[in-house]
Design an enzyme around this catalytic site. Structure first.
Site, PDB file in Angstrom:
ATOM      1  CG  ASP A  46      81.423  -7.650  24.501  1.00 19.88           C
ATOM      2  OD1 ASP A  46      80.671  -8.535  24.049  1.00 19.88           O
ATOM      3  OD2 ASP A  46      82.546  -7.405  24.026  1.00 19.88           O
TER       4      ASP A  46
ATOM      5  CG  ASN B 132      74.705  -6.586  17.485  1.00 20.55           C
ATOM      6  OD1 ASN B 132      74.403  -5.883  18.440  1.00 20.55           O
ATOM      7  ND2 ASN B 132      75.895  -7.186  17.420  1.00 20.55           N
TER       8      ASN B 132
HETATM    9  C1  FPP Z   1      77.038  -8.455  23.646  1.00 19.25           C
HETATM   10  O1  FPP Z   1      77.257  -9.758  24.033  1.00 19.25           O
HETATM   11  C2  FPP Z   1      75.662  -8.102  23.781  1.00 19.25           C
HETATM   12  C3  FPP Z   1      74.801  -7.814  22.766  1.00 19.25           C
HETATM   13  C4  FPP Z   1      75.157  -7.852  21.350  1.00 19.25           C
HETATM   14  C5  FPP Z   1      73.431  -7.465  23.017  1.00 19.25           C
HETATM   15  C6  FPP Z   1      73.228  -6.683  24.274  1.00 19.25           C
HETATM   16  C7  FPP Z   1      71.819  -6.606  24.523  1.00 19.25           C
HETATM   17  C8  FPP Z   1      71.228  -6.768  25.703  1.00 19.25           C
HETATM   18  C9  FPP Z   1      71.885  -7.043  26.994  1.00 19.25           C
HETATM   19  C10 FPP Z   1      69.786  -6.602  25.722  1.00 19.25           C
HETATM   20  C11 FPP Z   1      69.460  -5.148  25.905  1.00 19.25           C
HETATM   21  C12 FPP Z   1      68.063  -5.045  26.109  1.00 19.25           C
HETATM   22  C13 FPP Z   1      67.395  -3.918  26.398  1.00 19.25           C
HETATM   23  C14 FPP Z   1      65.989  -4.061  26.686  1.00 19.25           C
HETATM   24  C15 FPP Z   1      67.995  -2.579  26.421  1.00 19.25           C
HETATM   25  P1  FPP Z   1      77.798 -10.804  22.966  1.00 19.25           P
HETATM   26  O2  FPP Z   1      76.637 -11.575  22.485  1.00 19.25           O
HETATM   27  O3  FPP Z   1      78.568 -10.088  21.908  1.00 19.25           O
HETATM   28  O4  FPP Z   1      78.714 -11.656  23.858  1.00 19.25           O
HETATM   29  P2  FPP Z   1      80.030 -12.441  23.416  1.00 19.25           P
HETATM   30  O5  FPP Z   1      81.027 -11.408  22.989  1.00 19.25           O
HETATM   31  O6  FPP Z   1      80.428 -13.139  24.677  1.00 19.25           O
HETATM   32  O7  FPP Z   1      79.645 -13.371  22.321  1.00 19.25           O
END
Ligand code: FPP
Length: 236
Positions: free
Chosen positions: A15, A63
């Site tokens: 996250d 998501n």
């Molecule tokens: C949370 O950060 C992250 C996600 C919703 C996506 C996580 C995905 C990746 C790191 C890519 C994974 C890729 C592979 C190839 C396995 P957020 O966007 O919710 O962050 P925030 O809470 O700060 O807005």
């Protein structure tokens, strides 16, 4: 970290990509780009530390509600990393497995997921589990539907259903439950991740945003896990 116990199965809620990008005045998708690099490095670090199973929450059933632009960027990253992960997995003897409901993805992504699993299935080192279009409640619903169908078809007797039976109908069938759950970015929620499987896991919350999560952070989480193991003697 001598005499440390390495947890067999570590699960991670990655996250903080969006906040990492915002802090730098970058679009959210740049946080995901950076986050993917960290996924790649973490797979290598975890395999070298002797972790047997690493599960990451890459894309939740919720998501899809993000902006079209952000969802598209994540899909492009999956396409690119499916290729890169194939290389990294084979170099590190890692077996890749996806959990979640994959039919909602574009056909080329489904093919790539299948190829990644098939090409690495004989690797004998760490198992890297990627949760995509995953939600624990959705997983339980799908599992219950299959259980009811098997019961209707006479394959499953209701009185024979045990906790192990239920585990065997989940996407994680055959995988041990996580010993340690790590969530980054200071949030302290499970967000519909592995609700059944995390029943006895140690929970570790880090303030570090996922793109800043380096090997030292993983080692720190394992150290805290070891302290808890000693204190409670691994009591369930
Ligand atoms: C949370 O950060 C992250 C996600 C919703 C996506 C996580 C995905 C990746 C790191 C890519 C994974 C890729 C592979 C190839 C396995 P957020 O966007 O919710 O962050 P925030 O809470 O700060 O807005």
């Amino acid at each position: 970290m001598e005499d440390r116990i390495i947890p067999a199965h570590v699960a991670i809620i990655m996250d903080g990509n969006g906040r990492w990008a915002k802090k730098r005045g970058l679009p959210r998708k740049m946080g995901h780009v950076e986050g993917c690099k960290v996924v790649e490095q973490t797979v290598e670090d975890a395999a070298r530390l002797g972790i047997r199973y690493l599960t990451v929450y890459a894309f939740s059933t919720e998501n899809w509600k993000r902006s079209g632009d952000e969802v598209d960027a994540l899909m492009q990253l999956f396409r690119y990393y499916a290729k890169r992960l194939l290389k990294i997995a084979n170099e590190n003897n890692v077996r890749v497995k996806m959990i979640g409901e994959r039919s909602r993805f574009a056909p080329d992504i489904i093919d790539k997921i299948h190829a990644l699993e098939k090409t690495t299935e004989k690797n004998t080192g760490m198992t890297f589990v990627i949760a995509v279009n995953y939600g624990s409640r959705d997983e339980i619903c799908r599992g219950v539907r299959r259980m009811l169908a098997d019961s209707r078809d006479g394959i499953l007797e209701p009185e024979c259903v045990t906790q192990e039976t239920i585990s065997s109908y989940l996407d994680t069938a055959g995988l041990p439950d996580p010993d340690l759950l790590i969530r980054t970015s200071g949030e302290e929620r499970l967000s519909n991740f592995l609700l059944w499987q995390l029943a006895y896991s140690e929970l570790y919350f880090s303030d570090v945003l996922w793109p800043d999560f380096k090997k030292e952070e993983l080692v720190k989480a394992i150290e805290v896990y070891n302290k808890r193991e000693r204190r409670f003697g691994n009591a369930k």
